[in-house]
Design an enzyme around this catalytic site. Structure first.
Site, PDB file in Angstrom:
ATOM      1  N   GLN A  51      -4.631  -1.736   9.673  1.00 10.18           N
ATOM      2  CA  GLN A  51      -4.488  -3.046   9.034  1.00 10.18           C
ATOM      3  C   GLN A  51      -5.013  -4.151   9.957  1.00 10.18           C
ATOM      4  O   GLN A  51      -4.636  -4.234  11.121  1.00 10.18           O
ATOM      5  CB  GLN A  51      -3.000  -3.289   8.697  1.00 10.18           C
ATOM      6  CG  GLN A  51      -2.737  -4.560   7.939  1.00 10.18           C
ATOM      7  CD  GLN A  51      -3.379  -4.571   6.546  1.00 10.18           C
ATOM      8  OE1 GLN A  51      -3.278  -3.614   5.788  1.00 10.18           O
ATOM      9  NE2 GLN A  51      -4.067  -5.648   6.222  1.00 10.18           N
ATOM     10  N   LYS A  75       0.836  -1.201   0.000  1.00  8.85           N
ATOM     11  CA  LYS A  75       0.000   0.000   0.000  1.00  8.85           C
ATOM     12  C   LYS A  75       0.875   1.257   0.000  1.00  8.85           C
ATOM     13  O   LYS A  75       0.592   2.227  -0.713  1.00  8.85           O
ATOM     14  CB  LYS A  75      -0.940  -0.006   1.219  1.00  8.85           C
ATOM     15  CG  LYS A  75      -2.071  -1.013   1.063  1.00  8.85           C
ATOM     16  CD  LYS A  75      -2.812  -1.320   2.358  1.00  8.85           C
ATOM     17  CE  LYS A  75      -3.807  -2.463   2.135  1.00  8.85           C
ATOM     18  NZ  LYS A  75      -4.439  -2.950   3.362  1.00  8.85           N
ATOM     19  N   ASP A 135     -11.377   2.716   4.070  1.00 15.44           N
ATOM     20  CA  ASP A 135     -11.749   1.297   3.903  1.00 15.44           C
ATOM     21  C   ASP A 135     -13.263   1.141   3.807  1.00 15.44           C
ATOM     22  O   ASP A 135     -13.758   0.085   3.422  1.00 15.44           O
ATOM     23  CB  ASP A 135     -11.269   0.488   5.125  1.00 15.44           C
ATOM     24  CG  ASP A 135      -9.925  -0.185   4.881  1.00 15.44           C
ATOM     25  OD1 ASP A 135      -9.609  -0.441   3.702  1.00 15.44           O
ATOM     26  OD2 ASP A 135      -9.219  -0.473   5.861  1.00 15.44           O
TER      27      ASP A 135
END
Ligand code: NAP
Length: 282
Positions: free
Chosen positions: A96, A52, A119
């Site tokens: 994460q 990422k 997200d």
């Protein structure tokens, strides 16, 4: 023989568009910034975070990594999220998963400012998706829709079957297919007659997390098969939820693993971060 949907190439196109958007924002003095929080030493999480960060750098986004030890307390993590919520240079926050045992992931997600929730896991964003009035879409399901769009695969009126009902893939995937006028069936571990249901699918999305779970006898000839799974086979090789070699022979389109849905997830994350930066600078 199915056409292989090249997720890598389609993701590259999206990333190029994101990079252009970033250049245009730079003219206004705005650099989209993503904070990536990683707790503990999970090797898979480390790989995802590195990928990422690399993708952010390539597209001209700012990325900041916050690597915390596995012993981090809930309070310390919540304080970091609050700090990032207030930080002007940060437009998107990603924590994460999975978090180490003992940390409450749901509470952490709820603490993220919904405007920075790239997200799209915050209950407020999940609710928005349900209603169909959203700013961000969850990266993996949104990536699947982009793949279908790129291949001009019609969703409207199609029988769509999603195997898996997780909050991050299965449920939002089903909702996005529904928004696109698909007729959607969601299957899970308690589903009876899974094979028969899958056999009726024009578009079959597998998000199970079991290597080569979807076999040829579960797929209608000519179906579009989207493989979200990321598993290891008996030789430790990366593979999806679909038995690719046999299903490829009867499907009309199929996504490979690697190189299918995976690259799209990161591309959509970059896109969401740019959207967040734009929204926070209106
Ligand atoms: P998850 O939370 O473990 O959910 C798996 C789902 O599969 C559950 O809903 C489960 O049903 C269902 N399931 C399990 N066994 C089944 C069976 N025998 N028959 C029917 N359904 C069954 O997994 P996830 O987070 O959604 O991820 C799914 C896969 O996608 C994993 O391989 C993951 O690594 C991968 N993934 C890939 C990306 C990407 O970027 N490519 C992103 C996210 C996830 P129950 O609800 O009844 O338990």
């Amino acid at each position: 023989m199915a056409k292989r949907i090249d997720g890598k190439a389609i993701a590259a196109e999206i990333r190029e568009k994101v990079a252009l958007d970033v250049q245009n924002l730079a003219k206004k003095g705005i650099t989209p910034g993503l904070a990536v929080v990683i707790v503990g030493n999970d090797p898979a999480s480390r790989t995802y975070v590195n990928n990422k960060k690399k993708a952010c750098a390539q597209a001209g986004l700012l990325s900041e990594e916050y690597a915390l030890p596995a012993q981090t307390t809930q309070q310390e993590l919540m304080e970091l999220v609050q700090k990032l919520n207030k930080k002007k240079e940060i437009h998107g926050i990603l924590v994460q998963s999975p978090l180490p045992n003992g940390l409450d992931e749901e509470a952490v997600v709820e603490a993220i400012d919904p405007e920075k929730d790239v997200d799209a896991f915050h209950p407020s964003n999940v609710g928005r998706i349900m209603i169909g009035n959203y700013h961000f879409l969850p990266c993996t399901p949104a990536g699947v829709i982009e793949l279908l769009r790129a291949e001009n695969i019609e969703i409207s009126g199609k029988n769509c079957v999603v195997i898996g009902r997780s909050n991050i893939v299965g449920k939002p995937m089903a909702m996005l297919l529904l928004h696109n006028n698909g007729t959607v069936t969601i299957c899970h571990s308690k589903t009876k007659d899974l094979k028969e249901i899958c056999n009726k699918a024009d578009i079959l999305v597998a998000a199970v997390g079991k290597a080569k779970f979807v076999t040829e006898d579960m797929v209608k000839p000519g179906a579009v098969v989207i493989d979200v799974g990321m598993n290891r086979d008996e030789n430790g090789k990366l593979c999806g939820d679909v038995d690719f070699d046999s299903v490829e022979k009867i499907a009309s389109y199929i996504t490979p693993v690697p190189g299918g849905v995976g690259p799209m997830t990161i591309a959509m994350l970059l896109k969401n971060t740019v959207t967040a930066a734009k929204r926070q600078n209106i």
